[in-house]
Write a protein that holds these residues in place. Structure first.
Motif, PDB file in Angstrom:
ATOM      1  N   ASP A  79       8.521  -5.726   5.380  1.00 40.18           N
ATOM      2  CA  ASP A  79       6.931  -5.158   5.670  1.00 40.18           C
ATOM      3  C   ASP A  79       6.027  -5.616   4.767  1.00 40.18           C
ATOM      4  OD1 ASP A  79       4.899  -3.846   6.570  1.00 40.18           O
ATOM      5  OD2 ASP A  79       5.762  -1.760   6.207  1.00 40.18           O
ATOM      6  N   TYR A  80       5.387  -6.571   5.024  1.00 45.12           N
ATOM      7  CA  TYR A  80       4.231  -7.194   4.092  1.00 45.12           C
ATOM      8  C   TYR A  80       3.198  -6.280   3.910  1.00 45.12           C
ATOM      9  CZ  TYR A  80       0.615  -8.274   7.475  1.00 45.12           C
ATOM     10  OH  TYR A  80      -0.453  -8.144   8.236  1.00 45.12           O
ATOM     11  N   GLU A  81       2.942  -5.309   4.848  1.00 44.58           N
ATOM     12  CA  GLU A  81       1.835  -4.414   4.693  1.00 44.58           C
ATOM     13  C   GLU A  81       2.027  -3.788   3.358  1.00 44.58           C
ATOM     14  OE1 GLU A  81      -0.721  -4.615   6.117  1.00 44.58           O
ATOM     15  OE2 GLU A  81      -0.449  -5.862   7.964  1.00 44.58           O
ATOM     16  N   ALA A  82       3.358  -3.326   3.007  1.00 43.35           N
ATOM     17  CA  ALA A  82       3.423  -2.715   1.578  1.00 43.35           C
ATOM     18  C   ALA A  82       4.420  -3.689   0.698  1.00 43.35           C
ATOM     19  CB  ALA A  82       4.019  -1.419   1.829  1.00 43.35           C
ATOM     20  N   LEU A  83       3.939  -4.258  -0.017  1.00 47.20           N
ATOM     21  CA  LEU A  83       4.530  -5.050  -1.051  1.00 47.20           C
ATOM     22  C   LEU A  83       5.599  -4.389  -1.882  1.00 47.20           C
ATOM     23  CD1 LEU A  83       1.826  -7.816  -2.009  1.00 47.20           C
ATOM     24  CD2 LEU A  83       3.579  -7.889  -0.300  1.00 47.20           C
ATOM     25  N   PRO A  84       6.601  -5.066  -2.279  1.00 47.48           N
ATOM     26  CA  PRO A  84       7.500  -4.177  -3.038  1.00 47.48           C
ATOM     27  C   PRO A  84       6.739  -3.670  -4.446  1.00 47.48           C
ATOM     28  CG  PRO A  84       8.446  -6.303  -2.257  1.00 47.48           C
ATOM     29  CD  PRO A  84       7.151  -6.297  -1.963  1.00 47.48           C
ATOM     30  N   GLU A  85       7.358  -2.648  -5.045  1.00 46.97           N
ATOM     31  CA  GLU A  85       6.517  -2.153  -5.934  1.00 46.97           C
ATOM     32  C   GLU A  85       7.039  -2.927  -7.418  1.00 46.97           C
ATOM     33  OE1 GLU A  85       8.556   1.629  -6.897  1.00 46.97           O
ATOM     34  OE2 GLU A  85       7.736   2.656  -4.925  1.00 46.97           O
TER      35      GLU A  85
ATOM     36  N   MET B  81      -2.474   5.351  -3.744  1.00 47.02           N
ATOM     37  CA  MET B  81      -2.408   6.634  -4.529  1.00 47.02           C
ATOM     38  C   MET B  81      -3.036   7.691  -3.491  1.00 47.02           C
ATOM     39  SD  MET B  81      -4.566   7.023  -8.048  1.00 47.02           S
ATOM     40  CE  MET B  81      -6.172   6.690  -7.361  1.00 47.02           C
ATOM     41  N   PHE B  82      -3.894   7.388  -2.558  1.00 47.97           N
ATOM     42  CA  PHE B  82      -4.579   8.302  -1.726  1.00 47.97           C
ATOM     43  C   PHE B  82      -3.539   8.538  -0.491  1.00 47.97           C
ATOM     44  CE2 PHE B  82      -9.055   6.859  -3.281  1.00 47.97           C
ATOM     45  CZ  PHE B  82      -8.675   7.490  -4.221  1.00 47.97           C
ATOM     46  N   GLY B  83      -2.589   7.855  -0.320  1.00 52.97           N
ATOM     47  CA  GLY B  83      -1.533   8.230   0.463  1.00 52.97           C
ATOM     48  C   GLY B  83      -1.921   7.528   1.918  1.00 52.97           C
ATOM     49  N   GLY B  84      -2.709   6.289   2.068  1.00 55.54           N
ATOM     50  CA  GLY B  84      -2.844   5.580   3.090  1.00 55.54           C
ATOM     51  C   GLY B  84      -1.830   4.686   3.502  1.00 55.54           C
ATOM     52  N   ASN B  85      -0.587   4.610   2.705  1.00 56.47           N
ATOM     53  CA  ASN B  85       0.244   3.946   3.451  1.00 56.47           C
ATOM     54  C   ASN B  85       1.588   4.717   3.981  1.00 56.47           C
ATOM     55  OD1 ASN B  85      -0.773   1.418   2.602  1.00 56.47           O
ATOM     56  ND2 ASN B  85       0.119   1.532   0.601  1.00 56.47           N
ATOM     57  N   ILE B  86       1.232   6.078   4.036  1.00 60.36           N
ATOM     58  CA  ILE B  86       2.416   6.888   4.572  1.00 60.36           C
ATOM     59  C   ILE B  86       2.333   7.025   6.196  1.00 60.36           C
ATOM     60  CG2 ILE B  86       3.171   9.396   4.882  1.00 60.36           C
ATOM     61  CD1 ILE B  86       1.744   9.836   1.915  1.00 60.36           C
ATOM     62  N   GLY B  87       3.553   6.706   6.607  1.00 60.53           N
ATOM     63  CA  GLY B  87       3.579   6.567   8.183  1.00 60.53           C
ATOM     64  C   GLY B  87       3.068   5.720   8.779  1.00 60.53           C
ATOM     65  N   ASP B  88       2.862   5.898  10.503  1.00 66.70           N
ATOM     66  CA  ASP B  88       2.158   4.948  11.003  1.00 66.70           C
ATOM     67  C   ASP B  88       0.598   5.499  11.591  1.00 66.70           C
ATOM     68  OD1 ASP B  88       4.031   3.130  11.237  1.00 66.70           O
ATOM     69  OD2 ASP B  88       5.081   4.043  12.726  1.00 66.70           O
ATOM     70  N   GLU B  89       0.235   6.742  10.863  1.00 67.31           N
ATOM     71  CA  GLU B  89      -1.214   7.299  11.226  1.00 67.31           C
ATOM     72  C   GLU B  89      -2.158   6.647  10.710  1.00 67.31           C
ATOM     73  OE1 GLU B  89       1.472   8.817   9.421  1.00 67.31           O
ATOM     74  OE2 GLU B  89       2.484  10.066  10.861  1.00 67.31           O
ATOM     75  N   HIS B  90      -3.190   7.015  11.356  1.00 69.56           N
ATOM     76  CA  HIS B  90      -4.516   6.382  11.008  1.00 69.56           C
ATOM     77  C   HIS B  90      -5.163   7.090   9.821  1.00 69.56           C
ATOM     78  CE1 HIS B  90      -4.560   3.968  14.076  1.00 69.56           C
ATOM     79  NE2 HIS B  90      -4.283   4.767  15.307  1.00 69.56           N
ATOM     80  N   HIS B  91      -5.113   6.864   8.435  1.00 67.99           N
ATOM     81  CA  HIS B  91      -5.576   7.577   7.598  1.00 67.99           C
ATOM     82  C   HIS B  91      -7.148   7.070   7.029  1.00 67.99           C
ATOM     83  CE1 HIS B  91      -1.474   8.969   6.689  1.00 67.99           C
ATOM     84  NE2 HIS B  91      -0.925   7.599   6.883  1.00 67.99           N
ATOM     85  N   PHE B  92      -7.835   7.656   7.925  1.00 66.45           N
ATOM     86  CA  PHE B  92      -9.157   7.122   7.798  1.00 66.45           C
ATOM     87  C   PHE B  92      -9.825   7.636   6.379  1.00 66.45           C
ATOM     88  CE2 PHE B  92      -8.611   7.746  12.362  1.00 66.45           C
ATOM     89  CZ  PHE B  92      -9.147   6.703  12.822  1.00 66.45           C
TER      90      PHE B  92
END
Length: 321
Positions: free
Chosen positions: A8-14, A104-115
């Motif tokens: 998943d390129y949207e979240a590069l490895p740590e 850090m703000f949780g914008g990559n958690i799940g498939d929801e829209h984290h506006f």
């Protein structure tokens, strides 16, 4: 490459080093601003109050024809060197900050829209990158003004320092933030929203990035045009013959002058070229950035896969012994 393709390129490895975001961001920024630079040039010309009579334009087509006739087509690229020098490092910092803050703000958690998360991350990215870019933007606009005699970034920088002091490079910074923080707070959530709606799987898809980037850029550009007009007034005040404009010291003064001279319509001068510039430039920026994230992510995933394979092979060999 199977492991790389599944990554998943949207979240590069740590383990991905910071320079990957920096490099992808720098290339994206330079590509974005360079390709659409003539529209930015025209936008600046149209926003200046009390311009030279030869620089009064009635739309984009008239502006292009007038500039080509009186100054030559190459004039629309004047000041691009300042933009290129500043855009690379500024956008590298911009995207690196965004990715870090979104995580850090949780914008990559799940498939929801984290506006809120993506909007806040965009705001943080803007504050840091604009601090670096603002002086280059001032020089760029000084070189774009009709009748400008500057032919190099160094000559323009030296003149501004000598005649107005270092404060001139940051007089528009508060206004820039007032404009760009809302711009990015609109652009990032809008981009992320359309990206997820158009491509729920999250797989790399250039068409999705182009459409999402274009929509995000045009919407954000339209709603923040009044602030951009004020920023242009402050950044080009050194060329004004009007004492009121030359002494404008901030956003409030800029708004007052714009309203007095041109009324409400004055706050939307240059909106058409601004939107036309931001729509494709934002699409180019996001598409370029996502492409390099995809490439980097695939290479990193393949490297990790090969390392894990080597570890398993070594473990089996040791067990056999």
């Amino acid at each position: 490459m199977a492991a790389a393709e599944e990554h998943d390129y949207e979240a590069l490895p740590e383990t991905t080093p910071l320079y990957t975001h920096l490099l992808a961001g720098a290339l994206a920024g330079i590509s974005e601003h360079s390709i659409m630079y003539p529209f930015d040039f025209i936008k600046t010309r149209m926003q200046i109050i009390n311009p030279n009579p030869q620089a009064v334009y009635h739309g984009i087509t008239h502006a292009i024809q007038s500039i080509r006739t009186t100054e030559g087509a190459q004039a629309m690229w004047r000041g691009i060197s300042s933009m290129v020098v500043g855009a690379g490092p500024a956008h590298a910092l911009y995207f690196a900050t965004y990715e870090h803050c979104k995580e850090m703000f949780g914008g990559n958690i799940g498939d929801e829209h984290h506006f809120l998360a993506t909007g806040a991350a965009g705001a943080c990215a803007t504050v840091t990158s604009d601090a670096l870019m603002n002086p280059f933007d001032v020089v760029k606009q000084r070189m774009q003004v009709h009748g400008s005699t500057f032919r190099s970034v160094l000559a323009c920088t030296a003149h501004v320092l000598r005649t107005e002091g270092i404060a001139a490079f940051y007089v528009s910074y508060p206004t820039t933030l007032v404009m760009n923080v809302p711009f990015q707070s609109v652009q990032f959530p809008t981009y992320e929203y359309f990206r997820k709606v158009l491509n729920p799987s999250g797989a790399y898809d250039p068409v999705t990035h182009i459409i999402s980037g274009g929509l995000a850029g045009s919407i954000a550009a339209a709603v923040t045009t009044p602030l951009d007009v004020a920023k242009t007034l402050l950044q080009t005040r050194g060329y004004a013959t009007d004492a009121d404009i030359r002494n404008a010291s901030g956003l409030r003064a800029a708004f007052r002058i714009i309203y007095q001279r041109n009324g409400v319509a004055g706050f939307f001068r240059g909106m058409q070229p601004r939107v036309l510039a931001h729509m494709p430039s934002t699409a180019i920026c996001w598409t370029t950035y996502e492409y390099f994230k995809w490439i980097i992510g695939a290479q990193e995933a393949e490297r990790i896969s090969e390392l894990e394979s080597d570890i398993r092979t070594t473990a089996r060999t040791t067990a056999d012994l």
